[in-house]
Design an enzyme around this catalytic site. Structure first.
Site, PDB file in Angstrom:
ATOM      1  N   HIS A 413      19.415   7.301  24.929  1.00  0.00           N
ATOM      2  CA  HIS A 413      18.209   8.128  24.982  1.00  0.00           C
ATOM      3  C   HIS A 413      18.494   9.488  25.620  1.00  0.00           C
ATOM      4  CE1 HIS A 413      13.732   8.605  25.537  1.00  0.00           C
ATOM      5  NE2 HIS A 413      14.170   9.428  26.478  1.00  0.00           N
ATOM      6  N   GLU A 414      19.047   9.463  26.826  1.00  0.00           N
ATOM      7  CA  GLU A 414      19.263  10.723  27.545  1.00  0.00           C
ATOM      8  C   GLU A 414      20.331  11.586  26.886  1.00  0.00           C
ATOM      9  OE1 GLU A 414      17.247  11.813  29.690  1.00  0.00           O
ATOM     10  OE2 GLU A 414      16.128   9.952  29.953  1.00  0.00           O
ATOM     11  N   HIS A 420      20.305  17.333  21.563  1.00  0.00           N
ATOM     12  CA  HIS A 420      19.272  18.250  21.075  1.00  0.00           C
ATOM     13  C   HIS A 420      19.514  19.645  21.654  1.00  0.00           C
ATOM     14  CE1 HIS A 420      14.642  18.743  20.240  1.00  0.00           C
ATOM     15  NE2 HIS A 420      15.367  19.688  19.683  1.00  0.00           N
TER      16      HIS A 420
END
Length: 622
Positions: A413-414, A420
């Site tokens: 997730h992180e 991104h």
């Protein structure tokens, strides 16, 4: 929550080499539990260098005032002013990132907290020194500014979207004096959050419990997260009863802190002439209120599937009844430790559908000393990716991982956030690289979905498959249903405060208890003391933030399905969203990718996916 934080793609052959390389942080595994594992010297070699940079920013801030009154004289003058503002803000961001990360290494170190306060004051001074810009731009007018943008390449390349966005918010922009006054509230208004963090990190005397294994656990936030899924039901009840009772004992103080934060929101919305706090916070990224309302409505319509999940959970755990403390244990126990190195190599495999460019960059980034992965006393709880220095350097990640599958999902997730930022920074100029929160959780949640799909596919036994299906269900419960419940809580609190109702910690607990009961249904027993959970959620101090987890898992589900079922076109369509950064409004970026987030469709799709996963799990049970 930040939030949050350029290289050409490497050849596919390089990916294999990078995947096999030993991550730099793995070399420090023996000490990672006692000291921070990231390398902050890449930001500044020491505190003295940091302080010199901070003082240099402070010395240059007054110089920004020389541009006051010049913005409308020419396109070149406007460009010079905006470049000076942006460049100094870029350095200020790096200054803040260093000390913020260092302070989070150990919240008990007063000197670091004091330095962070200095960085806050620096940003307040920066905000005050630039608060006149928006009013002056509005006074110039749209026609003249559009002409300047057309005539100046710097404005066209770096500041066209920024300028258009300023003009859009004309109605809510104050006079130069008003903007300066409002900018000065940043530091004092952060006091509510700071009070809550210090109470939780250093002042609350967290109790110690003895589990059925004989292990003694000091139940602070980190330990609660790591023990709430204990396999022994009596241990789970002990953890919940003890932990939430301790929060409840500080309900009045924590309630005062949160109410102070809500009142600050009301002050801001009145000052900026918004009808509600919700409207004010959605306006920043130009998100239609219909997005929030559709999310809440469709989540409530989908509650029967959530209640069905709790009944499945009861059956699979072979429980006579279902309680709130039974929510976290895996539906199937897999006693498998997942090391940090395994998290990395597995996630590299899971994200391969995103292509060689993404995979190579991911492998290179995760091999560097950019994260602090393991919990330890005093360290800030939770997990985040800090992109403050990402454009000129790289993101940093603070994690508190358990060495299990849950830890691996947090890892994926992180690092989705970090990717991104890296892709946005590679494809956008600095001023358009900072993507809004509304987009931020798509990349992270899509990584989670790809990881889950990979693990289900790799499962060798019925029990393994049920375990990973259960993890998928729990991810959707936690990221869609739970965050929508949080969104309802925030909206209810702000609505009551704006209507002039008296509020307190006790009232917050009552509101939260009503939501817990509705969302979890009549068959899940919830002790009223557990409703002090609202005080445990730090995201509430970033108002109207958490709903975006739910909207983002909706978008991520759409993209993950299309990527796994499609090919290069679907993959590139998704990556175009990440590469767009903050170059347009998030709803418009997603519309170009085929998603209308104001309609019921994305949320109905998540509920349908949740139902399909339930169907698979029930079929395997026979």
């Amino acid at each position: 929550m930040t939030s949050l934080s350029r290289r050409e793609a490497l050849a596919a052959a390089a990916l294999t080499t990078l995947a096999a390389a030993m991550p730099a942080w793995a070399q420090d595994a023996a000490t990672a539990g006692t000291v921070a594992a990231w390398d902050l010297s890449e930001l500044y070699p020491n505190d003295a260098a940091w302080d010199a940079a901070r003082k240099d920013v402070l010395a240059k801030i007054p110089g920004l005032l020389k541009f006051k009154g010049t913005l409308g004289t020419s396109a070149d003058s406007l460009a010079a002013a905006l470049v000076a503002q942006s460049d100094l803000g870029r350095v200020a961001s790096r200054v803040y990132t260093y000390i913020s990360l260092k302070a989070d290494e150990d919240l008990r170190v007063a000197a670091a907290q004091e330095k962070q306060a200095q960085a806050n004051d620096m940003f307040t001074a920066f905000g005050e020194a630039t608060s006149w810009i928006a009013p002056e731009l509005l006074a110039i007018g749209k026609a003249k500014i559009d002409g300047f943008v057309a005539a100046n390449e710097v404005l066209k390349k770096r500041f066209d979207f920024y300028l258009a966005d300023i003009l859009r918010q004309e109605e809510h922009t104050l006079s130069p004096e008003g903007e300066n006054l409002l900018a000065g509230t940043s530091s004092p208004f952060s006091g509510a959050r700071d009070t809550r963090e210090q109470l939780v990190a250093s002042d609350i005397p967290w109790p110690t419990v003895t589990l059925s294994t004989g292990k003694q656990v000091r139940l602070d936030d980190q330990a609660y997260t790591l023990t709430r899924d204990a396999p022994n039901r009596a241990d789970r009840k002990l953890v919940f009863d003890t932990f939430w009772a301790e929060y409840g004992r500080f309900q009045s103080s924590l309630g005062t802190a949160y109410l102070s934060h809500v009142k600050a929101d009301i002050f801001r919305k009145k000052a900026r002439k918004y009808p509600t706090s919700l409207a004010m916070y959605l306006s920043g990224a130009n998100v239609p209120e219909a997005v929030y309302r559709s999310l809440v409505a469709e989540t409530n319509n989908g509650l029967p599937q959530l209640h069905r999940y709790f009944e499945l959970r009861r059956r699979m755990l072979k429980l006579p009844d279902m309680a709130y403390y039974d929510i976290y244990p895996p539906l199937v126990q897999l006693d498998k430790k997942v090391s940090l190195a395994e998290m990395r190599t597995t996630t590299i495999e899971a994200v391969k559908p995103l292509g060689p460019e993404y995979g190579a960059l991911f492998a290179k980034a995760t091999a560097a000393k950019w994260m602090d992965p393991l919990p330890r006393p005093g360290k800030k709880s939770g997990a985040y990716m800090n992109p403050g220095a990402a454009y000129d350097l790289h993101p940093y990640l603070l994690l508190n991982l358990g060495e299990n599958y849950d830890g691996m999902t947090t890892y994926a997730h992180e690092w989705g956030h970090a990717m991104h930022s890296l892709l946005s920074n590679k494809n956008q100029v600095y001023e358009k690289s900072d993507y809004p929160i509304f987009l931020a959780e798509i990349a992270s949640t899509c990584n989670e979905q790809l990881l889950a799909a990979y693990m289900v596919k790799q499962a060798k036994t019925r029990e393994e498959k049920l375990f990973y299906l259960g993890q998928q269900l729990e991810a959707m419960r936690g990221t869609f249903y739970r965050q929508a419940m949080f969104a309802e809580f925030e909206l209810a609190v702000h609505d009551k405060a704006e209507a002039g109702e008296g509020l307190s910690g006790e009232k917050f607990t009552a509101i939260y208890l009503d939501l817990l009961k509705r969302y979890h249904g009549p068959k899940v027993a919830i002790d009223p003391s557990y409703a002090s959970e609202w005080a445990y959620i730090p995201h509430f101090y970033t108002s109207f933030y958490v709903y975006q987890y739910a909207t983002c898992i909706s978008a991520a589900s759409y993209f993950a399905r299309s990527i796994l079922k499609g090919g290069a076109k679907e993959r590139d369509n998704y990556l175009s969203v990440l590469k767009a950064g903050g170059s347009d409004y998030p709803v418009d970026i997603l519309k170009r990718a085929g998603l209308d987030m104001a309609s019921p469709a994305p949320y109905q799709a998540v509920v349908a996916t949740f139902k399909d996963t339930l169907d698979q799990a029930e079929a395997l049970m026979g």
